[in-house]
Motif scaffolding. Structure first.
Motif, PDB file in Angstrom:
ATOM      1  N   ALA C 137       0.853  -1.202   0.000  1.00 51.67           N
ATOM      2  CA  ALA C 137       0.000   0.000   0.000  1.00 51.67           C
ATOM      3  C   ALA C 137       0.880   1.241   0.000  1.00 51.67           C
ATOM      4  CB  ALA C 137      -0.909  -0.010   1.224  1.00 51.67           C
ATOM      5  N   VAL C 138       0.455   2.200  -0.775  1.00 56.50           N
ATOM      6  CA  VAL C 138       1.175   3.477  -0.815  1.00 56.50           C
ATOM      7  C   VAL C 138       0.149   4.603  -0.627  1.00 56.50           C
ATOM      8  CG1 VAL C 138       2.715   4.975  -2.113  1.00 56.50           C
ATOM      9  CG2 VAL C 138       2.805   2.516  -2.482  1.00 56.50           C
ATOM     10  N   THR C 139       0.417   5.440   0.345  1.00 61.93           N
ATOM     11  CA  THR C 139      -0.426   6.617   0.553  1.00 61.93           C
ATOM     12  C   THR C 139       0.230   7.765  -0.210  1.00 61.93           C
ATOM     13  OG1 THR C 139      -1.067   5.816   2.722  1.00 61.93           O
ATOM     14  CG2 THR C 139      -1.429   8.155   2.270  1.00 61.93           C
ATOM     15  N   LEU C 140      -0.500   8.348  -1.097  1.00 60.27           N
ATOM     16  CA  LEU C 140       0.077   9.380  -1.971  1.00 60.27           C
ATOM     17  C   LEU C 140      -0.418  10.750  -1.531  1.00 60.27           C
ATOM     18  CD1 LEU C 140      -0.348   7.366  -5.270  1.00 60.27           C
ATOM     19  CD2 LEU C 140       1.772   7.763  -3.990  1.00 60.27           C
ATOM     20  N   VAL C 141       0.519  11.541  -1.102  1.00 65.42           N
ATOM     21  CA  VAL C 141       0.168  12.844  -0.529  1.00 65.42           C
ATOM     22  C   VAL C 141       0.355  13.954  -1.557  1.00 65.42           C
ATOM     23  CG1 VAL C 141       0.841  14.523   1.240  1.00 65.42           C
ATOM     24  CG2 VAL C 141       0.660  12.098   1.829  1.00 65.42           C
ATOM     25  N   LEU C 142       1.384  13.835  -2.364  1.00 63.86           N
ATOM     26  CA  LEU C 142       1.604  14.887  -3.360  1.00 63.86           C
ATOM     27  C   LEU C 142       0.683  14.658  -4.544  1.00 63.86           C
ATOM     28  CD1 LEU C 142       5.513  15.082  -3.322  1.00 63.86           C
ATOM     29  CD2 LEU C 142       3.859  16.369  -1.977  1.00 63.86           C
ATOM     30  N   ALA C 189      -5.753   4.447 -12.212  1.00 61.30           N
ATOM     31  CA  ALA C 189      -6.509   4.554 -10.960  1.00 61.30           C
ATOM     32  C   ALA C 189      -6.485   6.012 -10.518  1.00 61.30           C
ATOM     33  CB  ALA C 189      -5.898   3.675  -9.873  1.00 61.30           C
ATOM     34  N   SER C 190      -7.578   6.434  -9.958  1.00 62.49           N
ATOM     35  CA  SER C 190      -7.654   7.845  -9.504  1.00 62.49           C
ATOM     36  C   SER C 190      -7.994   7.884  -8.015  1.00 62.49           C
ATOM     37  CB  SER C 190      -8.742   8.587 -10.285  1.00 62.49           C
ATOM     38  OG  SER C 190      -8.362   8.701 -11.634  1.00 62.49           O
ATOM     39  N   ILE C 191      -7.196   8.614  -7.305  1.00 63.35           N
ATOM     40  CA  ILE C 191      -7.477   8.818  -5.879  1.00 63.35           C
ATOM     41  C   ILE C 191      -7.302  10.301  -5.579  1.00 63.35           C
ATOM     42  CG2 ILE C 191      -6.726   6.499  -5.188  1.00 63.35           C
ATOM     43  CD1 ILE C 191      -4.116   7.801  -4.191  1.00 63.35           C
ATOM     44  N   GLN C 192      -7.661  10.665  -4.350  1.00 65.32           N
ATOM     45  CA  GLN C 192      -7.424  12.056  -3.935  1.00 65.32           C
ATOM     46  C   GLN C 192      -6.273  12.055  -2.946  1.00 65.32           C
ATOM     47  OE1 GLN C 192     -11.529  13.072  -2.811  1.00 65.32           O
ATOM     48  NE2 GLN C 192     -11.510  14.452  -4.573  1.00 65.32           N
ATOM     49  N   LEU C 193      -5.623  13.200  -2.855  1.00 63.36           N
ATOM     50  CA  LEU C 193      -4.383  13.207  -2.069  1.00 63.36           C
ATOM     51  C   LEU C 193      -4.652  12.773  -0.628  1.00 63.36           C
ATOM     52  CD1 LEU C 193      -4.157  15.910  -0.050  1.00 63.36           C
ATOM     53  CD2 LEU C 193      -3.881  17.051  -2.226  1.00 63.36           C
ATOM     54  N   GLY C 194      -3.682  12.040  -0.119  1.00 62.70           N
ATOM     55  CA  GLY C 194      -3.811  11.541   1.252  1.00 62.70           C
ATOM     56  C   GLY C 194      -4.473  10.185   1.309  1.00 62.70           C
ATOM     57  N   GLN C 195      -5.038   9.762   0.185  1.00 64.77           N
ATOM     58  CA  GLN C 195      -5.652   8.440   0.165  1.00 64.77           C
ATOM     59  C   GLN C 195      -4.615   7.397  -0.258  1.00 64.77           C
ATOM     60  OE1 GLN C 195      -9.067   9.060  -2.436  1.00 64.77           O
ATOM     61  NE2 GLN C 195     -10.390   9.492  -0.666  1.00 64.77           N
ATOM     62  N   THR C 196      -4.982   6.140  -0.148  1.00 62.27           N
ATOM     63  CA  THR C 196      -4.022   5.059  -0.343  1.00 62.27           C
ATOM     64  C   THR C 196      -4.450   4.178  -1.512  1.00 62.27           C
ATOM     65  OG1 THR C 196      -3.658   5.081   2.035  1.00 62.27           O
ATOM     66  CG2 THR C 196      -2.888   3.132   0.853  1.00 62.27           C
ATOM     67  N   VAL C 197      -3.445   3.795  -2.256  1.00 67.04           N
ATOM     68  CA  VAL C 197      -3.702   2.792  -3.292  1.00 67.04           C
ATOM     69  C   VAL C 197      -3.035   1.492  -2.820  1.00 67.04           C
ATOM     70  CG1 VAL C 197      -1.707   3.571  -4.667  1.00 67.04           C
ATOM     71  CG2 VAL C 197      -3.519   2.251  -5.739  1.00 67.04           C
ATOM     72  N   VAL C 198      -3.791   0.419  -2.857  1.00 64.98           N
ATOM     73  CA  VAL C 198      -3.321  -0.859  -2.328  1.00 64.98           C
ATOM     74  C   VAL C 198      -3.214  -1.864  -3.479  1.00 64.98           C
ATOM     75  CG1 VAL C 198      -3.759  -2.696  -0.646  1.00 64.98           C
ATOM     76  CG2 VAL C 198      -4.548  -0.364  -0.180  1.00 64.98           C
ATOM     77  N   PHE C 199      -2.039  -2.435  -3.604  1.00 61.42           N
ATOM     78  CA  PHE C 199      -1.818  -3.434  -4.659  1.00 61.42           C
ATOM     79  C   PHE C 199      -1.876  -4.813  -4.011  1.00 61.42           C
ATOM     80  CE2 PHE C 199       0.381   0.445  -5.879  1.00 61.42           C
ATOM     81  CZ  PHE C 199      -0.091   0.640  -7.163  1.00 61.42           C
ATOM     82  N   ARG C 200      -2.797  -5.600  -4.497  1.00 65.24           N
ATOM     83  CA  ARG C 200      -2.864  -6.977  -3.993  1.00 65.24           C
ATOM     84  C   ARG C 200      -2.207  -7.893  -5.037  1.00 65.24           C
ATOM     85  NH1 ARG C 200      -8.328  -9.069  -1.638  1.00 65.24           N
ATOM     86  NH2 ARG C 200      -9.047  -9.089  -3.798  1.00 65.24           N
ATOM     87  N   CYS C 201      -1.156  -8.582  -4.600  1.00 63.90           N
ATOM     88  CA  CYS C 201      -0.316  -9.318  -5.544  1.00 63.90           C
ATOM     89  C   CYS C 201      -0.880 -10.719  -5.791  1.00 63.90           C
ATOM     90  CB  CYS C 201       1.107  -9.438  -5.002  1.00 63.90           C
ATOM     91  SG  CYS C 201       1.844  -7.826  -4.658  1.00 63.90           S
ATOM     92  N   GLY C 202      -1.255 -10.968  -7.047  1.00 69.02           N
ATOM     93  CA  GLY C 202      -1.686 -12.314  -7.429  1.00 69.02           C
ATOM     94  C   GLY C 202      -0.492 -13.151  -7.816  1.00 69.02           C
ATOM     95  N   ALA C 203       0.635 -12.496  -7.988  1.00 73.74           N
ATOM     96  CA  ALA C 203       1.882 -13.186  -8.314  1.00 73.74           C
ATOM     97  C   ALA C 203       3.014 -12.422  -7.649  1.00 73.74           C
ATOM     98  CB  ALA C 203       2.076 -13.213  -9.819  1.00 73.74           C
ATOM     99  N   GLU C 204       4.171 -13.008  -7.688  1.00 71.25           N
ATOM    100  CA  GLU C 204       5.335 -12.324  -7.102  1.00 71.25           C
ATOM    101  C   GLU C 204       5.515 -10.988  -7.796  1.00 71.25           C
ATOM    102  OE1 GLU C 204       8.577 -15.027  -6.668  1.00 71.25           O
ATOM    103  OE2 GLU C 204      10.026 -13.371  -6.655  1.00 71.25           O
TER     104      GLU C 204
END
Lengths: 305, 296, 237
Positions: C137-142, C189-204
């Protein structure tokens, strides 16, 4: 012809009114914690302007009496809650429980801000009222009317003995009860905004933080749990929470209410107190009356036989 | 015409109001107007005049009179005392024009701006019956002989000593009473009193007459004494401070928590610039005209 | 009320590139422990191990199903590690550990080894890659446009972080699936600042994000920054 007569000229009323204005000052301070924030005030006021007029229709009229604030310092201290990004939970397919992401906060520690603007220059109040002076006899042997409309606002309990009461029966009362003008509300909001802005760095970081908190105005409302306008909130705070301005209400509304006499005198009146085991000497008072005309106020009373 | 046309504050009291107050005081505090020996506590009906009291005085069992010592039988080697009483039975005020009571001829008609005082007083003294004297005489003679050669004491005093301190007082069967009527003419004036910054309303005596007391030198002597009692004893106590007449402004302000940076005084309205008479005794009233003076 | 000054968590506003192999502030690695057993946990700051612990995964229902580990708070002792201390975590079967960095500029990696009867089996070495089933997960602030890359699957996508137009919530993450081929489930993917995008890995996977087109407010503000020029004194003078 009455046995005792006392007359006070309108001129004396006016001079006493001026004297009162020159010398009456009100000063009070208080501070209360409301959980997330602390609010307080430090005020000092005096009277200015206005006229007092005895009128031929048995009324006294005070017009446009200004309550001037020499100091009306409002203090507000807020614990800024954490401003954080991220967080929230991810819905996982059953049977895996949801995963909740940690938050990362913009500031380390909980910053505090405090303001104490002086609103004296922006707040003014004016009082006007007209009332007639009446004397009423309180007979303690008679039952109190039920329901008793005066019960909620009576300042002193009803006496257990007979009394003569002098009331000022209000006819018109116009009291501007601390209705904050917009400028005072804005002033506080601006001071609070500046204080919050001061803890936020400049540049795009400020833009980002303001975006996160939804703007300072919204943030302030959120912090203070204000649903709508800050000036209404302040007015409630002063009038309801602190009761600061109750003194104006007490002084004017209660003072000039028909439920609270401005002067009371026992009947019979105790002329000589009890002494050395002797009973007091009491004089029955009859036919107490007060009347006002355009030049003087006259009080008369007779001695009972 | 308004009461305050020529002053700031006007106060007046009607003679009927004062006389009613006097009657209430006489009936509720009779011990201020009646003085007698302790014997009459049991036999009040033997006093010169029946004491009229308010019912609450009887309910409270308040004394009807102030208890005084018996009058000594002068010169007796055995301490002997006689019962007596002094009662003021009537007291009235009459502001000009006189219409409450008539003044005796000696005082003439009540002048303008004057008030008249009427007081009736009764004095009663026990007179021992002859049989009491005969019973007592042997003991008195024996004591006189026993005391011969010892240090003598004046006839106007009881002999000192523990044993003889309590005089023998014979029970009274009937008091010999006489009543006199006293009339006085007085006036009011404003004046200062040493040690007090404010003006005081004072009562001054102009003339006094005791009615039906003789012979003339006795009347003159008693009148002179009563004058002194009034002028030096009673009237100075009746002086009223000007603030008490209307209201004590300073005290009123203090109670309201006001610290006044100005001096507020009540002063009599000047005569004749303000009013022709101040205080004025007219229309059966005492009238006071007062000005409010504020000094920074 | 005592006045407390605020200290800005500055890295939150300076971090422009994120990499699952070097966990920094605003990133979170979520590992799921599917099997009951004991596991060794190593956390490295750079190359140095700053924290070592045993994770006991049990069937007890009252055990935690999620444990958050703020790696920035580990190894705060003067030596820079929790040396000699043996930490232990107990987790319910199927539970997750969230490794995140709350502050600072350090880079972290996580190693989890299953302690078996014969030999240790490395289940996670974040410096190399994230195994299938884990989340990053990465929270993107900028605000701006970020390019997201899965180097293991040679896949790309765009994450747009916008300025909010009105009051919004930051605690609403957006989930992006990475398929078994390593491809992102979406191209944008579109989010607003301060929100988090979460990558769920189906593979390595190894996931990198980089701000490639900052929002105007960042560019504009950066242009507003004053320039300071420091010249070395001319020795000839």
């Amino acid at each position: 012809m009455a046995h005792f007569t006392l007359a006070v000229s309108e001129r004396t009323f006016q001079r006493s009114f001026d004297l009162l204005k020159r010398n009456l000052t009100f000063a009070q301070a208080d501070q209360t914690s409301f959980g997330i924030f602390v609010a307080g005030y430090d005020v000092r006021a005096h009277l200015e302007g206005g006229t007092i007029d005895l009128r031929a229709d048995n009324t006294i009229s005070v017009k446009e009496l200004d309550i001037r604030w020499d100091r009306l310092r409002f203090m507000l201290g807020i614990n800024i809650p954490e401003i954080c990004v991220g967080g929230g939970c991810i819905n996982m397919p059953w049977p895996i429980p949801d995963i909740c992401l940690p938050r990362v906060c913009v500031f380390s520690g909980n910053p505090d801000v405090s303001i104490s603007p002086d609103l004296a220059a922006f707040v003014a109040q004016e009082v006007s009222f007209t009332g007639s002076v009446v004397a009423r006899y309180f007979d303690a042997s008679l039952p109190v009317p039920s329901p008793d409309p005066c019960a909620p606002i009576r300042l002193e309990p009803l006496p257990s003995h007979n009394q003569w009461h002098i009331h000022i029966d209000p006819q018109t009362i116009d009291v501007d009860l601390f209705d904050f003008p917009d400028i005072a509300g804005n002033l506080i909001e601006n001071a609070l905004s500046n204080a919050i802005r001061a803890i936020i760095p400049g540049g795009f970081v400020r833009d980002i933080i303001l975006a996160i908190i939804g703007g300072i105005a919204d943030f302030i409302r959120f912090l203070l749990d204000i649903p709508d306008e800050i000036d209404e909130w302040l007015s409630d705070l002063f009038n309801v929470s602190f009761g600061l301005l109750d003194f104006i209400g007490t002084l004017i509304l209660d003072f000039f209410s028909s439920c609270n006499p401005i002067y009371r005198i026992d009947d019979p009146f105790e002329l000589l107190p009890a002494r050395d085991g002797l009973i007091p000497v009491r004089i029955p008072l009859r036919d107490l009356s007060v009347r006002v005309n355009d030049v003087e106020m006259v009080a008369e009373v007779n001695i009972g036989g | 015409m308004a009461f305050t046309d020529r002053c700031d504050i006007f106060g007046s009291v009607h003679e009927e109001g004062i006389n009613r107050i006097v009657r209430h005081v006489m009936q509720q505090r009779p011990s201020l107007f009646n003085y007698a020996t302790a014997f009459f506590l049991q036999r009040p009906e033997l006093l010169c005049e029946r004491i009229k009291v308010a019912p609450e005085v009887l309910r409270a069992r308040d004394p009807l009179f102030s208890v005084e010592d018996p009058i000594p039988v002068l010169g007796s080697p055995v301490p002997l005392g006689l019962n007596w009483c002094l009662q003021f039975t009537d007291l009235q005020i009459d502001f000009h024009p006189g219409n409450v009571f008539d003044l005796p001829q000696e005082l003439g008609k009540l002048p303008a701006q004057r008030l008249a005082l009427y007081m009736r007083g009764c004095f009663g003294l026990d007179c021992l019956p002859e049989r009491f004297i005969r019973e007592l005489l042997p003991r008195v003679e024996a004591e006189a002989v026993a005391q011969r050669g010892k240090e003598t004491f004046g006839i106007a005093a009881f002999p000192q000593g523990d044993k003889l301190a309590e005089p023998i007082v014979f029970p009274t069967q009937k008091l010999l009473c006489f009543c006199v009527k006293l009339f006085a003419v007085l006036h009011f004036e404003w004046g200062t009193i040493p040690g007090s910054p404010q003006m005081w309303l004072k009562v001054r005596l102009d003339g006094l007459e005791l009615v039906d007391l003789g012979p003339a030198p006795l009347e003159e002597m008693v009148e002179c004494y009563i004058k002194m009692v009034l002028q030096l004893g009673i009237l100075p106590r009746l002086s009223v401070p000007i603030e008490a007449m209307v209201l004590n402004i300073t005290e009123l302000m203090r109670k309201q928590g006001l610290s006044i940076g100005e001096t507020i005084t009540l002063q009599p309205t000047p005569v004749p610039a303000g009013v022709p008479n101040n205080p004025a005794v007219e229309d059966d009233q005492l009238k006071a005209f007062v000005n409010l003076v504020v000094e920074v | 009320m005592t006045t407390q000054k605020a200290v800005l968590n500055r890295p939150v506003f300076t971090q422009r590139a994120f990499d699952s192999s070097a966990l920094t502030v605003l990133t979170t690695l979520i590992h799921r422990f599917a099997e009951v057993g004991a596991y060794d946990l190593f956390i490295r700051r750079g190359e140095r191990v700053v924290h070592r612990a045993t994770v006991n995964v049990v069937r007890e229902a009252n055990a935690a199903h999620q444990i958050d580990v703020d790696m920035a708070s580990l190894g705060t002792e003067p030596k820079g590690c929790d040396c000699g201390k043996h930490a232990e975590y107990t987790l319910r079967e199927g539970g997750v550990m969230c490794f995140f960095v709350s502050r600072g500029t350090s880079r972290y990696s996580v190693v989890i080894e299953q302690i078996g009867a014969k030999e240790k089996k490395t289940l996670l070495d974040s410096a190399k890659s994230i195994p299938a089933g884990d989340l990053f997960a990465v929270t993107l602030v900028l605000p701006g446009a970020y390019r997201a890359v899965n180097t293991e699957g040679n896949a790309k996508m765009l994450v747009e972080v916008s300025m909010p137009a009105e009051r919004y919530r930051v605690d609403q993450p957006t989930l992006v699936e990475i398929g078994r081929t390593g491809r992102f489930g979406t191209r944008r993917a579109s989010i607003q600042l301060g929100q988090t995008v979460v990558f769920r890995c189906g593979a390595e996977a190894r996931i990198q994000l980089e701000l490639v087109k900052p929002h105007d407010i960042i560019q504009k503000r950066e242009q507003e920054k004053p320039r300071f020029t420091v010249r070395k004194p001319d020795k000839n003078k």
